[in-house]
Motif scaffolding. Structure first.
Motif, PDB file in Angstrom:
ATOM      1  N   TYR A 215       7.481  11.285  -1.536  1.00  0.00           N
ATOM      2  CA  TYR A 215       6.554  12.184  -0.972  1.00  0.00           C
ATOM      3  C   TYR A 215       5.755  11.376   0.155  1.00  0.00           C
ATOM      4  O   TYR A 215       5.588  11.618   1.153  1.00  0.00           O
ATOM      5  CB  TYR A 215       5.750  12.758  -1.740  1.00  0.00           C
ATOM      6  N   ALA A 216       5.361  10.037  -0.304  1.00  0.00           N
ATOM      7  CA  ALA A 216       4.627   9.014   0.843  1.00  0.00           C
ATOM      8  C   ALA A 216       5.418   9.044   2.191  1.00  0.00           C
ATOM      9  O   ALA A 216       4.949   9.159   3.008  1.00  0.00           O
ATOM     10  CB  ALA A 216       4.368   7.699   0.115  1.00  0.00           C
TER      11      ALA A 216
ATOM     12  N   ILE B 182       0.902   9.907  11.345  1.00  0.00           N
ATOM     13  CA  ILE B 182       2.024   9.049  10.958  1.00  0.00           C
ATOM     14  C   ILE B 182       3.341   9.789  11.092  1.00  0.00           C
ATOM     15  O   ILE B 182       4.428   8.911  11.451  1.00  0.00           O
ATOM     16  CB  ILE B 182       1.720   9.130   9.084  1.00  0.00           C
TER      17      ILE B 182
ATOM     18  N   ILE C 290       4.163   1.545   6.573  1.00  0.00           N
ATOM     19  CA  ILE C 290       2.547   1.996   6.306  1.00  0.00           C
ATOM     20  C   ILE C 290       2.404   2.849   4.924  1.00  0.00           C
ATOM     21  O   ILE C 290       1.495   2.779   4.421  1.00  0.00           O
ATOM     22  CB  ILE C 290       1.949   2.639   7.681  1.00  0.00           C
ATOM     23  N   THR C 291       3.352   3.900   5.166  1.00  0.00           N
ATOM     24  CA  THR C 291       3.299   4.766   3.867  1.00  0.00           C
ATOM     25  C   THR C 291       3.440   4.163   2.478  1.00  0.00           C
ATOM     26  O   THR C 291       2.811   4.444   1.417  1.00  0.00           O
ATOM     27  CB  THR C 291       4.015   5.963   3.903  1.00  0.00           C
TER      28      THR C 291
ATOM     29  N   PHE D  92       3.385   1.068   1.971  1.00  0.00           N
ATOM     30  CA  PHE D  92       2.202  -0.009   1.519  1.00  0.00           C
ATOM     31  C   PHE D  92       0.701   0.672   1.269  1.00  0.00           C
ATOM     32  O   PHE D  92       0.026   0.295   0.510  1.00  0.00           O
ATOM     33  CB  PHE D  92       1.808  -1.058   2.660  1.00  0.00           C
ATOM     34  N   GLY D  93       0.552   1.760   1.702  1.00  0.00           N
ATOM     35  CA  GLY D  93      -0.602   2.646   1.360  1.00  0.00           C
ATOM     36  C   GLY D  93      -0.271   3.251  -0.005  1.00  0.00           C
ATOM     37  O   GLY D  93      -1.489   3.639  -0.520  1.00  0.00           O
ATOM     38  N   LEU D  94       0.552   3.311  -0.931  1.00  0.00           N
ATOM     39  CA  LEU D  94       0.630   3.603  -2.174  1.00  0.00           C
ATOM     40  C   LEU D  94      -0.255   2.636  -2.968  1.00  0.00           C
ATOM     41  O   LEU D  94      -0.018   1.445  -2.812  1.00  0.00           O
ATOM     42  CB  LEU D  94       1.960   3.782  -2.612  1.00  0.00           C
TER      43      LEU D  94
ATOM     44  N   LEU E   7       2.532  -6.407  -0.530  1.00  0.00           N
ATOM     45  CA  LEU E   7       3.581  -6.668   0.669  1.00  0.00           C
ATOM     46  C   LEU E   7       4.955  -7.068   0.244  1.00  0.00           C
ATOM     47  O   LEU E   7       6.049  -6.454   0.565  1.00  0.00           O
ATOM     48  CB  LEU E   7       3.058  -7.792   1.475  1.00  0.00           C
TER      49      LEU E   7
ATOM     50  N   LYS F 257       4.779  -7.154   7.730  1.00  0.00           N
ATOM     51  CA  LYS F 257       3.611  -7.455   8.304  1.00  0.00           C
ATOM     52  C   LYS F 257       3.438  -6.946   9.801  1.00  0.00           C
ATOM     53  O   LYS F 257       2.523  -6.222  10.304  1.00  0.00           O
ATOM     54  CB  LYS F 257       3.364  -8.695   8.156  1.00  0.00           C
TER      55      LYS F 257
ATOM     56  N   LEU G 232       3.494  -3.223   9.821  1.00  0.00           N
ATOM     57  CA  LEU G 232       1.853  -2.581   9.685  1.00  0.00           C
ATOM     58  C   LEU G 232       1.208  -2.951  10.746  1.00  0.00           C
ATOM     59  O   LEU G 232       0.199  -1.796  11.083  1.00  0.00           O
ATOM     60  CB  LEU G 232       1.385  -3.381   8.333  1.00  0.00           C
ATOM     61  N   HIS G 233       1.114  -4.011  11.316  1.00  0.00           N
ATOM     62  CA  HIS G 233       0.153  -4.144  12.510  1.00  0.00           C
ATOM     63  C   HIS G 233       0.589  -3.266  13.435  1.00  0.00           C
ATOM     64  O   HIS G 233      -0.419  -2.680  14.049  1.00  0.00           O
ATOM     65  CB  HIS G 233       0.466  -5.756  12.879  1.00  0.00           C
TER      66      HIS G 233
ATOM     67  N   ARG H 147      -0.688   0.395  12.456  1.00  0.00           N
ATOM     68  CA  ARG H 147      -2.348   0.404  12.279  1.00  0.00           C
ATOM     69  C   ARG H 147      -2.618   0.549  13.792  1.00  0.00           C
ATOM     70  O   ARG H 147      -3.842   1.329  14.039  1.00  0.00           O
ATOM     71  CB  ARG H 147      -2.947  -0.809  11.888  1.00  0.00           C
TER      72      ARG H 147
END
Lengths: 200, 183
Positions: free
Chosen positions: B36-37, B126, B137-138, B140-142, B147, B162, B165-166, B169
């Motif tokens: 789902y994420a 997103i 990002i999704t 890692f957001g869980l 990482l 990383k 993600l950078h 963001r």
């Protein structure tokens, strides 16, 4: 720590990879721009976490599980021996079930025997030989030519060629005819015959 | 739990579907959450999670018991979700080429960032990210994902995660700058 280093540290902090945030905290306290940036990034991370979180209902998960089991059960190859065993077991169950329920449960039948004469038809196959006679007449032309050349008899074979004389080339029948003027057909028996120029 | 999962996986290899049912009950919420994420749609997440569990069953012979079953099935789930994402993108490209879609990808943020709370705006933003950044990002957001776990689930290095993600963001912050307030 300068702003560029602070920006890098912010990423590490949000990634959970920053061991010590003291230097970053000090810079953020002193730099309004970096303080604002850090705040926005934290808010963004929290918003991302909120947007990806979802609590599915239990009945939805149960439905998904049941569908997975249906799919893997349907496609799972069943060994032949398992199929045969299952069929045999089913047959035994059905038979035993019939016995257990008793004959009274079976419908009764009244059998009446009746003699019926069925006409007998016998077909006999008799081989028949058909003889067909045909008369075949074959006419084979037989050509016998005997040419008398002067006082000698020169037999000419079917090809029209005479045997060699004096080791010369064989003389063809038509050349002999020209020389003689005429040809008299006689039978095959060699006979000395004298033939004149005009023929007698 | 890890040892029990390994024992259940061993029984699955022998065709024990009851053991697999138990494994699914233990990990289905996690698998669904991950899918789902990445996809953002509950119905699609259910389809893809189902697909992931079917694939995991068929591949159970290749499961290495030295690793946690959760890690293994999570990787399968992420791959299925990424595959579904790419299929969606291909469909959009085809429709765009056929003239059925009149907006370009760059215009989409304005089209899709509808009025609503920040969560909805973030979800819409997103959707505009490239696949690698979106997945990073999704995932890692869980809650609870590190990482290292994110890198393992995606199948890339920690450094690559990383970097994704950078960049993610940065793009999200640009799109949502008006809606993000610092502390």
């Amino acid at each position: 720590m300068d702003c560029r280093e602070a920006r890098r540290a912010m990423d590490d902090l949000l990634d959970g990879a920053l061991m010590d945030s003291e230097a970053l905290d000090e810079h953020a306290a002193a730099c309004g721009e970096c303080r604002g940036e850090l705040g926005r990034l934290r808010a963004l991370d929290a918003a991302v976490a909120a947007s990806v979180a979802y609590a599915p209902e239990e009945h939805g998960l149960e439905r998904m599980t049941a569908e997975v089991l249906d799919e893997i059960e349907v496609r799972r190859p069943v060994a032949l021996w398992a199929k045969v065993t299952a069929l045999a077991a089913a047959a035994v169950v059905i038979f035993c079930g019939g016995l257990w329920s008793g004959r009274a449960a079976w419908p009764t039948e009244r059998v009446v025997e009746r003699v019926v004469e069925v006409p007998k038809v016998v077909e006999k196959l008799v081989p028949v030989t058909v003889v067909e006679e045909r008369e075949v007449v074959r006419e084979v032309p037989v050509v016998r030519t005997r040419v008398v050349y002067r006082d000698r008899v020169v037999r000419v074979d079917a090809t029209g060629q005479a045997p060699r004389r004096h080791a010369e080339e064989p003389v063809k029948a038509e050349e002999v005819v020209r020389d003689l003027g005429r040809v008299e057909l006689v039978d095959a028996m060699p006979m000395p015959v004298r033939i004149g120029a005009e023929g007698t | 739990m890890g040892h029990e999962d390994r024992e259940l996986a061993r029984r699955c290899r022998e065709g024990d579907t009851a053991a697999y049912t138990e494994l699914m009950r233990r990990h289905r919420r996690m698998v669904f959450g991950i899918v789902y994420a990445i996809l953002g749609c509950p119905e699609e997440a259910e389809d893809v999670a189902q697909e992931a569990f079917v694939r995991a069953y068929r591949a159970i012979g290749r499961y290495d018991p030295r690793f946690a079953f959760a890690t293994w099935v999570r990787r399968i789930a992420v791959n299925r979700a990424i595959s579904r994402l790419k299929g969606r993108e291909r469909t959009r490209e085809v429709e765009r080429a056929a003239g059925r879609l009149t907006v370009t990808r760059e215009e989409e943020p304005e089209e899709h960032v509808v009025a609503g709370d920040l969560t909805q705006r973030v979800r819409a933003a997103i959707e505009t990210l490239p696949t690698n950044q979106r997945v990073a990002i999704t995932l890692f957001g869980l809650e609870g994902m590190t990482l290292a776990e994110t890198a393992e689930a995606i199948g890339c290095s920690v450094g690559a995660v990383k970097s994704h993600l950078h960049r993610a963001r940065g793009k999200l912050a640009d799109q949502l700058s008006d809606h993000l307030t610092g502390d």
